[in-house]
Design a protein around this motif. Structure first.
Motif, PDB file in Angstrom:
ATOM      1  N   ALA A  54      -0.915 -13.051 -28.216  1.00 45.11           N
ATOM      2  CA  ALA A  54      -1.997 -12.256 -27.628  1.00 45.11           C
ATOM      3  C   ALA A  54      -1.843 -12.163 -26.107  1.00 45.11           C
ATOM      4  CB  ALA A  54      -3.352 -12.860 -27.988  1.00 45.11           C
ATOM      5  N   LYS A  55      -1.457 -13.265 -25.472  1.00 42.57           N
ATOM      6  CA  LYS A  55      -1.231 -13.245 -24.019  1.00 42.57           C
ATOM      7  C   LYS A  55      -0.073 -12.319 -23.660  1.00 42.57           C
ATOM      8  CE  LYS A  55      -2.940 -17.857 -22.863  1.00 42.57           C
ATOM      9  NZ  LYS A  55      -2.559 -19.196 -22.390  1.00 42.57           N
ATOM     10  N   ASP A  58      -1.272  -8.749 -23.998  1.00 39.43           N
ATOM     11  CA  ASP A  58      -2.148  -8.427 -22.861  1.00 39.43           C
ATOM     12  C   ASP A  58      -1.343  -8.146 -21.602  1.00 39.43           C
ATOM     13  OD1 ASP A  58      -4.400  -8.687 -24.416  1.00 39.43           O
ATOM     14  OD2 ASP A  58      -4.851 -10.738 -23.746  1.00 39.43           O
ATOM     15  N   SER A  59      -0.331  -8.960 -21.327  1.00 32.90           N
ATOM     16  CA  SER A  59       0.470  -8.752 -20.123  1.00 32.90           C
ATOM     17  C   SER A  59       1.305  -7.480 -20.238  1.00 32.90           C
ATOM     18  CB  SER A  59       1.360  -9.954 -19.820  1.00 32.90           C
ATOM     19  OG  SER A  59       2.335 -10.121 -20.824  1.00 32.90           O
ATOM     20  N   MET A  62      -0.844  -4.380 -19.484  1.00 29.19           N
ATOM     21  CA  MET A  62      -1.184  -4.182 -18.070  1.00 29.19           C
ATOM     22  C   MET A  62      -0.063  -3.476 -17.311  1.00 29.19           C
ATOM     23  SD  MET A  62      -3.333  -7.565 -16.909  1.00 29.19           S
ATOM     24  CE  MET A  62      -1.991  -8.700 -17.137  1.00 29.19           C
TER      25      MET A  62
END
Length: 95
Positions: A54-55, A58-59, A62
């Motif tokens: 998930a991280k 997310d990155s 962005m």
């Protein structure tokens, strides 16, 4: 292999450890000591993987990625030789 045991340890949840410590079997009582009440369970490997994924997503979301499309001039991989129809096809279908 160095570190094999440390890397291969699975987490035992507090309720399982307490169950073994409360066993009537003296060997189990000796191997397991009661765990003080814990508020939540430790993270499993699957949960850690999901969090890391998930991280990562997310990155990536962005960012504004730029793509470089490579056009292959010919099937024969010959130097200084290009097939015009192959160029058109790749440009038309690859965007």
């Amino acid at each position: 292999v160095d570190g094999f045991i440390e890397k291969s340890k699975d987490t035992l949840f507090a309720d399982i450890v307490n169950c073994m410590a409360d066993s009537a079997n003296p060997v189990l009582q000796q191997l397991f000591t009661k765990v003080v009440d814990q508020k939540k369970r430790p993270l499993t490997a699957g949960t850690q993987f999901k969090i890391a994924l998930a991280k990562l997503v997310d990155s990536l979301m962005m960012c504004e990625p730029n793509y470089i499309r490579c056009i292959k001039p010919n099937e024969q991989k010959r130097q200084l030789y290009a097939e015009e129809e192959r160029f058109r096809h790749q440009i038309r279908y690859l965007g």
